[in-house]
Design a protein around this motif. Sequence first.
Motif, mmCIF file in Angstrom:
data_model
loop_
_atom_site.group_PDB
_atom_site.id
_atom_site.type_symbol
_atom_site.label_atom_id
_atom_site.label_comp_id
_atom_site.label_asym_id
_atom_site.label_seq_id
_atom_site.Cartn_x
_atom_site.Cartn_y
_atom_site.Cartn_z
ATOM 1 N N THR A 159 29.896 -7.542 26.550
ATOM 2 C CA THR A 159 29.605 -6.763 25.354
ATOM 3 C C THR A 159 30.147 -7.466 24.121
ATOM 4 N N VAL A 160 29.306 -7.538 23.067
ATOM 5 C CA VAL A 160 29.725 -8.137 21.801
ATOM 6 C C VAL A 160 29.475 -7.131 20.681
ATOM 7 N N PRO A 161 30.513 -6.426 20.219
ATOM 8 C CA PRO A 161 30.328 -5.518 19.086
ATOM 9 C C PRO A 161 30.075 -6.320 17.812
ATOM 10 N N ALA A 162 28.965 -6.041 17.125
ATOM 11 C CA ALA A 162 28.615 -6.830 15.938
ATOM 12 C C ALA A 162 27.589 -6.073 15.119
ATOM 13 N N GLY A 163 27.360 -6.557 13.904
ATOM 14 C CA GLY A 163 26.329 -5.989 13.054
ATOM 15 C C GLY A 163 24.963 -6.517 13.425
ATOM 16 N N GLU A 164 23.929 -5.896 12.858
ATOM 17 C CA GLU A 164 22.561 -6.257 13.232
ATOM 18 C C GLU A 164 22.212 -7.686 12.845
ATOM 19 N N ASP A 165 22.908 -8.252 11.839
ATOM 20 C CA ASP A 165 22.603 -9.621 11.427
ATOM 21 C C ASP A 165 22.967 -10.627 12.507
ATOM 22 N N GLN A 166 23.766 -10.198 13.498
ATOM 23 C CA GLN A 166 24.164 -11.098 14.578
ATOM 24 C C GLN A 166 23.249 -11.022 15.806
ATOM 25 N N GLU A 167 22.249 -10.167 15.782
ATOM 26 C CA GLU A 167 21.356 -10.033 16.939
ATOM 27 C C GLU A 167 20.673 -11.351 17.316
ATOM 28 N N PRO A 168 20.170 -12.135 16.336
ATOM 29 C CA PRO A 168 19.569 -13.426 16.728
ATOM 30 C C PRO A 168 20.559 -14.361 17.403
ATOM 31 N N MET A 169 21.828 -14.262 17.039
ATOM 32 C CA MET A 169 22.838 -15.114 17.656
ATOM 33 C C MET A 169 23.077 -14.726 19.108
ATOM 34 N N ILE A 170 23.136 -13.438 19.360
ATOM 35 C CA ILE A 170 23.354 -12.967 20.736
ATOM 36 C C ILE A 170 22.142 -13.303 21.596
ATOM 37 N N GLU A 171 20.949 -13.210 21.013
ATOM 38 C CA GLU A 171 19.740 -13.577 21.751
ATOM 39 C C GLU A 171 19.774 -15.062 22.115
ATOM 40 N N GLN A 172 20.265 -15.901 21.199
ATOM 41 C CA GLN A 172 20.390 -17.330 21.485
ATOM 42 C C GLN A 172 21.365 -17.559 22.644
ATOM 43 N N THR A 173 22.439 -16.810 22.673
ATOM 44 C CA THR A 173 23.399 -16.918 23.778
ATOM 45 C C THR A 173 22.739 -16.549 25.102
ATOM 46 N N ARG A 174 21.972 -15.474 25.102
ATOM 47 C CA ARG A 174 21.290 -15.069 26.348
ATOM 48 C C ARG A 174 20.331 -16.153 26.824
ATOM 49 N N GLU A 175 19.648 -16.810 25.893
ATOM 50 C CA GLU A 175 18.742 -17.895 26.271
ATOM 51 C C GLU A 175 19.513 -19.042 26.926
ATOM 52 N N ILE A 176 20.664 -19.365 26.368
ATOM 53 C CA ILE A 176 21.486 -20.432 26.939
ATOM 54 C C ILE A 176 21.966 -20.046 28.332
ATOM 55 N N VAL A 177 22.370 -18.808 28.487
ATOM 56 C CA VAL A 177 22.813 -18.325 29.802
ATOM 57 C C VAL A 177 21.687 -18.445 30.814
ATOM 58 N N HIS A 178 20.494 -17.997 30.431
ATOM 59 C CA HIS A 178 19.342 -18.072 31.345
ATOM 60 C C HIS A 178 19.046 -19.520 31.731
ATOM 61 N N LYS A 179 19.050 -20.408 30.735
ATOM 62 C CA LYS A 179 18.719 -21.807 30.996
ATOM 63 C C LYS A 179 19.781 -22.452 31.894
ATOM 64 N N PHE A 180 21.045 -22.205 31.599
ATOM 65 C CA PHE A 180 22.107 -22.801 32.404
ATOM 66 C C PHE A 180 22.022 -22.313 33.847
ATOM 67 N N ASN A 181 21.895 -20.998 34.016
ATOM 68 C CA ASN A 181 21.853 -20.445 35.374
ATOM 69 C C ASN A 181 20.626 -20.908 36.141
ATOM 70 N N ALA A 182 19.509 -21.121 35.416
ATOM 71 C CA ALA A 182 18.295 -21.594 36.081
ATOM 72 C C ALA A 182 18.443 -23.041 36.547
ATOM 73 N N VAL A 183 19.133 -23.851 35.754
ATOM 74 C CA VAL A 183 19.283 -25.276 36.077
ATOM 75 C C VAL A 183 20.398 -25.511 37.085
ATOM 76 N N TYR A 184 21.524 -24.839 36.890
ATOM 77 C CA TYR A 184 22.722 -25.164 37.668
ATOM 78 C C TYR A 184 23.136 -24.091 38.674
ATOM 79 N N GLY A 185 22.449 -22.961 38.661
ATOM 80 C CA GLY A 185 22.828 -21.885 39.568
ATOM 81 C C GLY A 185 23.591 -20.793 38.825
ATOM 82 N N PRO A 186 23.608 -19.584 39.382
ATOM 83 C CA PRO A 186 24.233 -18.441 38.702
ATOM 84 C C PRO A 186 25.720 -18.669 38.443
ATOM 85 N N THR A 187 26.069 -18.772 37.170
ATOM 86 C CA THR A 187 27.444 -19.072 36.772
ATOM 87 C C THR A 187 27.886 -18.225 35.587
#
Length: 374
Positions: A159-187
């Motif tokens: 959970t990341v408490p933040a204002g709405e202006d940070q939503e694109p940043m959190i979405e970018q983090t989720r993309e990185i998580v998905h890409k890393f886990n897809a390439v290297y395994g669930p981590t």
Amino acid sequence: MEKIILTGDRPTGRLHLGHYVGSLRRRVELQNSGQYDKIFIMIADAQALTDNADNPEKIRQNIIEVALDYLSAGLDPARSTLFIQSQVPELCELAFYYMNLVTVQRLQRNPTVKAEIQLRGFAEGAAEGDTTQRQGIPVGFFTYPISQASDITAFKATTVPAGEDQEPMIEQTREIVHKFNAVYGPTLVEPQILLPENSVCLRLPGTDGKAKMSKSLGNCIYLSDTADEVKKKVMSMYTDPDHLRVDDPGKIEGNTVFTYLDAFCTPEQLTKYAPDYASLDELKAHYRRGGLGDVKVKRLLIAVLNEVLDPIRERRHYYEGRIEEVYKVLEAGSAKAREAAAATLAEVRNAMRINYFEDKELIAEQARHYAARQ
């Protein structure tokens, strides 16, 4: 799975009411709720240096200002880990690995990055829309969504408490998580943003009516402001420019004073400071039809804000007399944060197969291979 919070602020100045209603007040509530297993609160000095590299003393001096604001707002070092970003070097290594998972084009499309580039004036002298060629954009600033992903994932924040202006940043983090886990395994753990419950608090306007309260625009009410400073700032607040006389009908929409009342005023405070009104809606209706002056409404807001800020001022005064103790809190928190980040980094290195010296099976296998060739 543990429920973990990670959030923080850049130490470029004292924290203001926009920070408070946007996330800081909620952090204290979440801390006191007992619903989360771990809470990490970061003073993001390394990130602040990406666009303040020529003024490191500004960042250095504001570390203590942000720490004092945290403690005075009610964050408790016994329940929340307060730490300084630069004192956890594992975050830099994680960010370096994540850079291989994000394209320049994707960073260019990040709305928060584009908005921040414009806000800080990095765009001068370049073709419109071309963020890679704009003059003066530090690479570290351009890639700070990746650094932020490192901060969040290092502590396995859910959970990341933040204002709405940070939503694109959190979405970018989720993309990185998905890409890393897809390439290297669930981590890595995928985080979710936690927005303020009160929609008014998503982006508190400045005292001048501008879209956002900002230190750089000089339109802030700071948590450390005195009662007299709050009074002076509220009395100069932007209201309805057409509400020239008390009897004139007034507009609520875009009226900063009423926006602040929506964000801060409780029913108990309204009864205490404006007993003639049963609700804020009744107060607004009176203003709309005329007969209610701006000064009276501003006096109500002054009373409300000073009631909110009085206990914060009192705690700040306490900690201002114990600066060495505050630094010890940050040092202990940074050591605890580094331990957590190091554990995640070890998992990442293992998943990426770059844990050469710890991989005894790899060493033994290669030893057998070359022994067979003797």
